[in-house]
Each structure stands twice: as C-alpha cells, then as structure tokens.
Design a protein around this motif. Sequence first.
Motif, short mmCIF file in Angstrom:
data_model
loop_
_atom_site.label_atom_id
_atom_site.label_comp_id
_atom_site.label_asym_id
_atom_site.label_seq_id
_atom_site.Cartn_x
_atom_site.Cartn_y
_atom_site.Cartn_z
N TYR A 130 -8.37 31.90 -15.98
CA TYR A 130 -7.54 33.11 -15.93
C TYR A 130 -6.17 32.79 -15.33
N ASP A 131 -6.15 31.96 -14.29
CA ASP A 131 -4.87 31.58 -13.65
C ASP A 131 -4.00 30.77 -14.61
N ILE A 132 -4.62 29.82 -15.32
CA ILE A 132 -3.86 29.01 -16.28
C ILE A 132 -3.27 29.90 -17.37
N MET A 133 -4.09 30.82 -17.88
CA MET A 133 -3.62 31.74 -18.92
C MET A 133 -2.40 32.53 -18.45
N MET A 134 -2.46 33.05 -17.23
CA MET A 134 -1.36 33.84 -16.69
C MET A 134 -0.05 33.03 -16.67
N LYS A 135 -0.15 31.78 -16.26
CA LYS A 135 1.05 30.92 -16.21
C LYS A 135 1.57 30.63 -17.62
N ALA A 136 0.64 30.41 -18.54
CA ALA A 136 1.03 30.05 -19.91
C ALA A 136 1.75 31.19 -20.63
N GLU A 180 -2.58 32.02 -27.90
CA GLU A 180 -3.13 30.66 -28.03
C GLU A 180 -2.02 29.63 -28.23
N VAL A 181 -1.00 29.98 -29.01
CA VAL A 181 0.11 29.04 -29.24
C VAL A 181 0.89 28.81 -27.95
N LEU A 182 1.14 29.89 -27.20
CA LEU A 182 1.83 29.74 -25.91
C LEU A 182 1.00 28.90 -24.94
N LEU A 183 -0.31 29.08 -24.99
CA LEU A 183 -1.20 28.32 -24.09
C LEU A 183 -1.17 26.83 -24.40
N ILE A 184 -1.24 26.47 -25.67
CA ILE A 184 -1.27 25.04 -26.00
C ILE A 184 0.05 24.37 -25.61
N HIS A 185 1.15 25.07 -25.82
CA HIS A 185 2.45 24.49 -25.43
C HIS A 185 2.55 24.34 -23.92
N LEU A 195 -5.15 17.36 -26.19
CA LEU A 195 -4.68 18.72 -26.43
C LEU A 195 -4.14 18.89 -27.85
N ILE A 196 -3.41 17.87 -28.33
CA ILE A 196 -2.92 17.93 -29.71
C ILE A 196 -4.10 17.99 -30.67
N ASN A 197 -5.10 17.15 -30.42
CA ASN A 197 -6.32 17.16 -31.24
C ASN A 197 -7.00 18.53 -31.18
N HIS A 198 -7.04 19.11 -30.00
CA HIS A 198 -7.67 20.43 -29.84
C HIS A 198 -6.91 21.48 -30.66
N PHE A 199 -5.58 21.43 -30.63
CA PHE A 199 -4.79 22.42 -31.36
C PHE A 199 -4.93 22.21 -32.87
N ILE A 200 -5.00 20.95 -33.30
CA ILE A 200 -5.23 20.67 -34.71
C ILE A 200 -6.55 21.30 -35.15
N ASP A 201 -7.59 21.13 -34.32
CA ASP A 201 -8.89 21.71 -34.66
C ASP A 201 -8.86 23.23 -34.64
N LYS A 202 -8.11 23.80 -33.70
CA LYS A 202 -7.95 25.26 -33.67
C LYS A 202 -7.26 25.73 -34.94
N PHE A 203 -6.22 24.99 -35.32
CA PHE A 203 -5.46 25.30 -36.53
C PHE A 203 -6.39 25.25 -37.74
#
Length: 595
Positions: free
Chosen positions: A321-327, A423-428, A443-451
């Motif tokens: 939750y904290d990470i999300m808030m910052k992102a 989700e896009v703001l979070l990955i960046h 993380l790049i691999n994770h975003f590719i899989d999300k995509f």
Amino acid sequence: MKHYQSREEIPVSEKWDLTDIFSAVKEWENSCRKLEKLIQDIGRYNGNIHDAKDLLDYLKLDEKISTEYNLVYVYAMLSGDLDTRDTKSQSLLDRASQLGVKIKAATSFFMPYLLSIKEDVLKSYIEETEGLRYFEKDLMDSYRFKDHVLSKDQEEVLSQLGEALSAPSKTYGMLNNADIKFGEVTLENGEKTELTRGMFSKLIEDENREVRKEAYKAYYKPYLQLKNSIASTLSSSIKNNVTLSKLRNYPSALEKSLFNDKVPEDVYNNLIETTKKNVGLLHRYNEVRKEKLELTELRQYDLSVNLVRDVKKEISYNEAYDIMMKALAPLGEEYLNILGSFKEKRYVDVRETPGKRSGAYNLGVYGVHPFVLLNHHDDLDSLFTLAHEMGHAMHSYFSHLHQPRISAYYTIFVAEVASTVNEVLLIHYLLNEAADADLKKHLINHFIDKFKGTFFTQVMFAEFEKITHEMAEKGMPLNLEAFNDVYEKLFSEYNGEVLQLDEEVKYGWSRIPHFYRPFYVYKYATGFASAIQIAEKLLDGDRLMQKSYSEFLKSGSSDYPLELLRKTGVDLTKPEPIEQALSQFKSLLDDFAKQ
C-alpha cells in the motif's frame, strides 16, 4: 506468506465492514420487504402515465427502487463472495435475484410506452416540468433504441425469462468457484499441499519445471473432467445472447453489445486487426523466453516463470500500500489523500480463504463507498493487483461524488483505463527506484508479462468470442470440439510455432468466466492502450493531462465513453492508440532482449 484457513484468523483491519450497507441481515430483509411494496407501486403506472407529472413521478420512483435494489443485491453478493460455499449467503443472493426479475417485469412496460410518445411531445414535457430535466439525457437517448424495443407484452415475457437466461452463467460460476477442486500437488521439498487458484499462480512461476508442470496438469484436470458440462454452459450462454440479439433486431450479437456505448464495430475489428499485424512481437518474446530458460521446447507451463532468477521478494500488504501511494504521486494530492483513507476505513477485503471468490474486483456502491476484493499473496503480482483495483475504486469514488445518481456509474468500456493507468505509473516508479540491474530486468520482464496478459491475451479472447458468436449466428454447432478447435488455432496463431502445445491448451476457454459476459474482454485491451497514452503524459509532468484525467475520473457516464476518452486526447476510432501501445511493447522487449 501465511495461509488462512478461516476468516476468523484474519485481522479485522483487512476485512470488509458490510455494516456500512446494512447493520445486519434483519435490516437487509426489511429493505427487501420495502422493495416488494415499491415494486407493486411502480407496477400501477402500467397504462397510467398520462402527462408530464405522471412521467416524472414514475421516473423518481424507478430511481428510488434502483438505488434500494442495488444495496440489497450488493450486500448479498459481497456476503456470498466471502464464502461461495455458504448456503445462507446463496439464499440471500437468490432472493435478491428474484427481486430483480420482479422489478424488470414491473417496469418492462415503460420503454415501449416511452417510445410511443413522439419526440416533440417528450421535449415539451421536459421543458414544462423542471424535474424532468434531470432525466433528459437518458429520456432522449432512448430513441436510439427504438428499433430494438419490442412490444409491451413481449418485453414483459423477456423480463420474466431473465433468471432462466442467466442460468448458464450462474451454473458455471458455481462450478468454477464452489465445486471445482484441484487436488494436491507436490512441492519441491517433497511436501504435498492443496492446490488453490492463488497457489497455482505461485507454482506456475516456480523455477522448478517439474513443479510447474504438475501444478499445470492438476489445475486443468477438473476442467477436462467437466469439459462437456462446461461446453454446454458456454454454448447455451452464447446462443442465448445470439437469440436475444435477433429478437431485438440487431444485425449481430457483437453490434448489440457495442450499441449501448455507441462504439462502432470498427473499434473492435481495428483492435484485433492491428494486434494481429503485430503478433510477431509476441512470437519473438516467446523465442526470447525459450532462449533465456535454455529449453529445447517451450510449453504453456513455461510462459509465466520469471526469466530473471533470485530477485523475488516478499512484499507485505502494508508495504504494498505504501509503495502504491508513492508510485501514484503524478495523480496529485487530492487523489492520494482519498486513496490513503480507504485502507483504514476497511474498504478492502485482503486475504484468500477457502471458498472465497477467486481473483479481485472493485464494486462501487452509490451512497456508501467502493468495496475492493483481493486475494493478496504478499508478492509483486499482488502489489500490481492492489494498484489496479484501487484505480477502479478511485474512479468509482470520484464519479459517485461528482455525479448525480443517474450518471454516477461509469461504463465498463472506460473502467479499465483508471486501473491500468495505476499499473503503468507503478511499473515506472519501481523501475526508477530499482538500483540493482537484475531487479530492473525482472521488472521489465514483469511488465512485458502484464502487457501480454492484459493486452494480447484479451485480444485473443475477444477474437474467440467474435468467432464463436458468428458460428452460432450461422447455425454452426457449438460444442466441445468446436470450442477446442477455435481456441487451439487462436492460441497457436498468437503464440507462434516456438510454443509446443500440450493437450490441455485447447481447453483454455473452459476456465474463462469473462466469456459469460459477452464482448467484455476487449475493453481490457482498449483500456490498456488508452492508459499507456495517458500515463506517458502524466509521467512527463503534463499538468493539462493531470487536470483532464481528473475530470475523466469524475465524469461517470455523463457522456459516451469514446467522447470521455477524447477529452484526455485518446481517440480509439483510430489505430494510433493501439499502435502506440504495441510500440511500447516492442521497446520493452528490445531492452529486455539486450540484457
């Protein structure tokens, strides 16, 4: 990560407080009795709307019933989703569904009546009666449906059939959530454990290929055992949709589904065609995956394992939750202040327990607040799911706060925009914060899989729906063999020849609940493409985009979805948003392949 065997083990702070809707089941029952009386009252308007005042009185009562019924249905649904095996909750939902059928039957006369009034007469009613201006957009928009509304008697018959027509979906839901058991699987340490959907999502990422394979086979086993039953429910669901489309004089089931949102069929077809032209990108990714995993052959159970090893870490719910808030800082202070309050106010049900509905969702309840269901597993996937669902929740919150009841609920078409922007703001954010090269690559691999999951897979599902509905419209057989043939062919086209197909692959359609909501999944892909365009401008610090996006979140259904998106600069009637998204996928893949 702790596995909870009952809700009693979960901290109160991580569970919904359904007393925000009704203090107890007794109060819910009182509301049901109140609805029974209101349904009788509104039924008396049948044949008795003679002037503008009668029309206004009817519409006000209709909105009152709709608001009250929404609370009744949502309370029953949320209660049941916490444990789909609970017969008491099932009986609440059955009663709520029956009330819904009664409401449809009591009000089914209205649309044929409304369309019998000439447009100039209705306009004069609106001009002379101030209260009718509140309903003006919906009233005038009804004339779009004139060719698709049946006679009063026919509409009543269809409304009475509502429960029967929804039976395939309900049957599949009970099979999928309550009855299916996946049995046990052996972990790498030799221990046996019961396989759940949550556990499957972890094991299919396991670095041990034998563990992945066993989990994959065990997960598909009950679907193969029930293959004929599930083929029957899906076939019935598709045929019901096709029949209703014909009865309502739509050229096709697809056009019926698009009509309400005023989305041209070209948008749907353009999504599939543009993606298919670029599907080589997905083939290339699978080749990279095979190479990185050093496999002689790539199988379906190899498609989810992380390609970067030893970087997985546990992320607690509080930390997530904290990470999300910052992102999400680019969305502004107002957004963050409200989002921060959701956690302490118990708007989120966090943990997986036996019988709990799988997956995750947000349900905005007008006059109350959003309710978010999670099955949180203290990992990176769960962090992304949290950000995704809270995007929906904030969209609901803002729309309900800034729109009157009549336009407070946004359409499904725009729903996935708010979740995917998050989700896009979070990955960046995570990429910028990552100091370790392996973590960045992970993380790049994770975003590719999300995509892949949110875009390519959903476009493949959308094409499956289009083909199977067209088959039904042509009178072609829709059975187990037909579903298997269509799905296997599409899966091969999208994933490329590098993927060796197991027997289970062709049964992939049998585990997708979204197929019981016809032509829904394509909205994930269009929402994803729209979100990428919006998020890129937010990340560039574009203040105009922050303002227009905030207005979009507050707009509910005050305009048609394509128009709402155009106000943020996204035009889905053109290929550009899809091409831009695919261009970002290519860039991510290029970066990943180089490392």
